[in-house]
Design a protein around this motif. Sequence first.
Motif, PDB file in Angstrom:
ATOM      1  N   LYS A  38      67.098  62.313  -8.017  1.00  0.00           N
ATOM      2  CA  LYS A  38      65.739  62.066  -8.490  1.00  0.00           C
ATOM      3  C   LYS A  38      65.734  61.883 -10.013  1.00  0.00           C
ATOM      4  O   LYS A  38      65.044  61.010 -10.544  1.00  0.00           O
ATOM      5  N   PHE A  39      66.521  62.693 -10.730  1.00  0.00           N
ATOM      6  CA  PHE A  39      66.621  62.566 -12.178  1.00  0.00           C
ATOM      7  C   PHE A  39      67.208  61.205 -12.562  1.00  0.00           C
ATOM      8  O   PHE A  39      66.691  60.518 -13.441  1.00  0.00           O
ATOM      9  N   MET A  40      68.280  60.812 -11.899  1.00  0.00           N
ATOM     10  CA  MET A  40      68.931  59.537 -12.218  1.00  0.00           C
ATOM     11  C   MET A  40      67.979  58.358 -11.957  1.00  0.00           C
ATOM     12  O   MET A  40      67.937  57.413 -12.741  1.00  0.00           O
ATOM     13  N   GLU A  41      67.207  58.427 -10.881  1.00  0.00           N
ATOM     14  CA  GLU A  41      66.227  57.377 -10.602  1.00  0.00           C
ATOM     15  C   GLU A  41      65.159  57.329 -11.692  1.00  0.00           C
ATOM     16  O   GLU A  41      64.763  56.245 -12.130  1.00  0.00           O
ATOM     17  N   GLU A  42      64.692  58.478 -12.114  1.00  0.00           N
ATOM     18  CA  GLU A  42      63.654  58.551 -13.136  1.00  0.00           C
ATOM     19  C   GLU A  42      64.162  57.994 -14.462  1.00  0.00           C
ATOM     20  O   GLU A  42      63.467  57.229 -15.138  1.00  0.00           O
ATOM     21  N   VAL A  43      65.359  58.356 -14.853  1.00  0.00           N
ATOM     22  CA  VAL A  43      65.930  57.891 -16.118  1.00  0.00           C
ATOM     23  C   VAL A  43      66.153  56.376 -16.084  1.00  0.00           C
ATOM     24  O   VAL A  43      65.914  55.686 -17.073  1.00  0.00           O
ATOM     25  N   ALA A  44      66.570  55.866 -14.945  1.00  0.00           N
ATOM     26  CA  ALA A  44      66.826  54.428 -14.830  1.00  0.00           C
ATOM     27  C   ALA A  44      65.539  53.618 -14.975  1.00  0.00           C
ATOM     28  O   ALA A  44      65.559  52.500 -15.480  1.00  0.00           O
ATOM     29  N   LYS A  45      64.395  54.177 -14.566  1.00  0.00           N
ATOM     30  CA  LYS A  45      63.113  53.470 -14.618  1.00  0.00           C
ATOM     31  C   LYS A  45      62.360  53.695 -15.927  1.00  0.00           C
ATOM     32  O   LYS A  45      61.504  52.905 -16.283  1.00  0.00           O
ATOM     33  N   THR A  46      62.659  54.762 -16.631  1.00  0.00           N
ATOM     34  CA  THR A  46      61.887  55.137 -17.809  1.00  0.00           C
ATOM     35  C   THR A  46      62.409  54.436 -19.050  1.00  0.00           C
ATOM     36  O   THR A  46      63.576  54.538 -19.387  1.00  0.00           O
ATOM     37  N   THR A  47      61.518  53.743 -19.729  1.00  0.00           N
ATOM     38  CA  THR A  47      61.911  53.093 -20.977  1.00  0.00           C
ATOM     39  C   THR A  47      61.431  53.886 -22.179  1.00  0.00           C
ATOM     40  O   THR A  47      61.974  53.764 -23.263  1.00  0.00           O
ATOM     41  N   ASP A  48      60.395  54.697 -21.985  1.00  0.00           N
ATOM     42  CA  ASP A  48      59.849  55.474 -23.089  1.00  0.00           C
ATOM     43  C   ASP A  48      59.196  56.728 -22.521  1.00  0.00           C
ATOM     44  O   ASP A  48      58.512  56.668 -21.503  1.00  0.00           O
TER      45      ASP A  48
END
Length: 59
Positions: A38-48
């Motif tokens: 879940k963390f890896m998915e969130e980081v991959a989608k988050t630009t800011d």
Amino acid sequence: MADYKVTLQADLKRGTFYWVTTVSASSEDEAIIAAEHKFMEEVAKTTDFEFNEFDVENL
């Protein structure tokens, strides 16, 4: 399946990072893996992002 609140901690070179999330899993071990994904998915989608909670202590 049960719901778990998982806190992951990573000790980095200049600080400590915590990721807290809730997941559904069959065991605690599976909950940890699900939280990591879940963390890896969130980081991959988050630009800011910005921190919205703080705790400051005078040393």
